[in-house]
Design a protein around this motif. Structure first.
Motif, mmCIF file in Angstrom:
data_model
loop_
_atom_site.group_PDB
_atom_site.id
_atom_site.type_symbol
_atom_site.label_atom_id
_atom_site.label_comp_id
_atom_site.label_asym_id
_atom_site.label_seq_id
_atom_site.Cartn_x
_atom_site.Cartn_y
_atom_site.Cartn_z
ATOM 1 N N UNK A 45 0.836 -1.203 0.000
ATOM 2 C CA UNK A 45 0.000 0.000 0.000
ATOM 3 C C UNK A 45 0.876 1.260 0.000
ATOM 4 N N UNK A 46 1.904 1.253 0.827
ATOM 5 C CA UNK A 46 2.774 2.418 0.949
ATOM 6 C C UNK A 46 2.239 3.422 1.957
ATOM 7 N N UNK A 47 3.115 3.989 2.732
ATOM 8 C CA UNK A 47 2.789 5.017 3.731
ATOM 9 C C UNK A 47 1.769 4.579 4.777
ATOM 10 N N UNK A 48 1.683 3.291 5.032
ATOM 11 C CA UNK A 48 0.808 2.754 6.080
ATOM 12 C C UNK A 48 1.591 1.738 6.886
ATOM 13 N N UNK A 49 1.285 1.661 8.170
ATOM 14 C CA UNK A 49 1.931 0.683 9.037
ATOM 15 C C UNK A 49 1.150 -0.631 8.977
ATOM 16 N N UNK A 50 1.774 -1.716 9.401
ATOM 17 C CA UNK A 50 1.013 -2.977 9.487
ATOM 18 C C UNK A 50 -0.226 -2.846 10.371
ATOM 19 N N UNK A 51 -0.123 -2.064 11.425
ATOM 20 C CA UNK A 51 -1.270 -1.877 12.319
ATOM 21 C C UNK A 51 -2.403 -1.129 11.607
ATOM 22 N N UNK A 52 -2.049 -0.138 10.788
ATOM 23 C CA UNK A 52 -3.074 0.610 10.055
ATOM 24 C C UNK A 52 -3.789 -0.261 9.029
ATOM 25 N N UNK A 53 -3.046 -1.093 8.309
ATOM 26 C CA UNK A 53 -3.711 -1.942 7.312
ATOM 27 C C UNK A 53 -4.546 -3.021 7.982
ATOM 28 N N UNK A 54 -4.110 -3.518 9.124
ATOM 29 C CA UNK A 54 -4.905 -4.508 9.862
ATOM 30 C C UNK A 54 -6.202 -3.879 10.349
#
Length: 100
Positions: A45-54
């Protein structure tokens, strides 16, 4: 669309249409059995953390559950120039649509 409601509920983290499309593609590529799935999705995705995508995924699942349980009404697509008649067969198909 579910993603627009998710954006507003995502703790101030906004998602562009491009990021949402990359997110969808990454989910198809990295399934639930993929090691480090959320890290890989975030990288795609880019510019997102693993926590944000989860969190974005969790909100998507929540939205789908609400839609499938009938808690989200169907939009009224009738226009002022149209006849206003709803194709009842199409409405039945939409009500039975499963997004899994």
């Amino acid at each position: 669309m579910a993603s627009s409601s998710m954006s507003s509920r995502n703790s101030g983290s906004s998602w562009t249409a491009k990021q949402n499309k990359a997110f969808e593609k990454a989910l198809a590529l990295y399934d639930k059995d993929t090691p480090d799935r959320w890290y890989n999705v975030a990288r795609a995705v880019g510019n997102k953390t693993p926590e944000e995508v989860k969190r974005h995924y969790d909100l998507l699942v929540e939205d789908v559950k609400h839609i499938e349980s009938g808690q989200v009404p169907f939009p009224d697509y009738r226009t002022s120039g149209g006849s206003g008649n709803i194709d009842h067969d199409e409405e039945k198909r939409m009500r039975n649509l499963k997004l899994h």
